[in-house]
Design an enzyme around this catalytic site. Sequence first.
Site, PDB file in Angstrom:
ATOM      1  CE1 TYR A  91      43.845  36.340  45.842  1.00  0.00           C
ATOM      2  CE2 TYR A  91      42.397  34.460  46.226  1.00  0.00           C
ATOM      3  CZ  TYR A  91      43.628  34.978  45.811  1.00  0.00           C
ATOM      4  OH  TYR A  91      44.630  34.137  45.391  1.00  0.00           O
ATOM      5  NE  ARG A  94      46.721  37.921  49.160  1.00  0.00           N
ATOM      6  CZ  ARG A  94      47.462  37.347  48.208  1.00  0.00           C
ATOM      7  NH1 ARG A  94      47.029  36.255  47.613  1.00  0.00           N
ATOM      8  NH2 ARG A  94      48.605  37.869  47.849  1.00  0.00           N
ATOM      9  CG  HIS A 146      52.192  35.782  39.889  1.00  0.00           C
ATOM     10  ND1 HIS A 146      52.981  35.432  40.969  1.00  0.00           N
ATOM     11  CD2 HIS A 146      52.692  35.104  38.825  1.00  0.00           C
ATOM     12  CE1 HIS A 146      53.911  34.580  40.568  1.00  0.00           C
ATOM     13  NE2 HIS A 146      53.763  34.362  39.279  1.00  0.00           N
ATOM     14  CB  CYS A 154      33.559  38.417  33.673  1.00  0.00           C
ATOM     15  SG  CYS A 154      31.927  37.642  33.523  1.00  0.00           S
ATOM     16  CB  CYS A 195      29.966  40.402  34.752  1.00  0.00           C
ATOM     17  SG  CYS A 195      30.341  41.344  33.268  1.00  0.00           S
ATOM     18  CB  CYS A 200      27.597  39.463  31.123  1.00  0.00           C
ATOM     19  SG  CYS A 200      28.953  38.340  31.608  1.00  0.00           S
TER      20      CYS A 200
END
Length: 231
Positions: A91, A94, A146, A154, A195, A200
């Site tokens: 990704y 991409r 999409h 997250c 994150c 978190c």
Amino acid sequence: MCITLIKVVRRVVKHTNKQAMAKRQSSDFAKFKESLKTAKEIVILSGAGISAESGIPTFRGAGGYWRKYQASSLATPEAFRSSPSLVWEFYHYRREVAKQAQPNAGHIAIANFEKKYGEEKRVTVITQNVDGLHARAGTKNLIELHGNLFKTRCTKCKEILVNTDSPICAALANRGAPDANVVGSDIPVKSLPHCRKTNCNGLLRPHIIWFGESLEPAVLELAGKYIFISF
């Protein structure tokens, strides 16, 4: 004589069929223009084809590979659980391709149509694409079915954020090249995007609807609403 006559007849039939098709297409286009002129609700659906001209790989068919992997095999929750670093390299590649690409004439024409007629018609663009080129071209009323390459989600707190950093994290710099000789990924999970919310620190994933996942109910409902209204 007979053979020559048959050839002539075939040519005449072929020419006649072409003329009939051209006439029908012309008639259909005239009807389309008239419908477009009078319509108050217009929905434009787009898919991978519109972005191919901008140099965005469609990852379809025999050429749908990144390295030695079929692209669809990396676009799954299972692939991310098994090798988040490999999926993030894919990704990241991409994202970089999409970042360098420019909206083409198709994207621009749609955006200009919305801008020109937006006050008298409600123009909605529903796209399967995740490259963000419709928005960059200027389309405002946009539904991305999409997801978007430049959004993260997250895995822990589920927060969705826009992220256009290049690279998205230091560990992905100069990674993700579609080199078929490269197998796997050795980036530690702790070095992947996480994150930034206090307390978190969950692992981030691309905000993309992967194979095996359902479309977001709110997005699907909104798309269905506009399609229903347009009919």
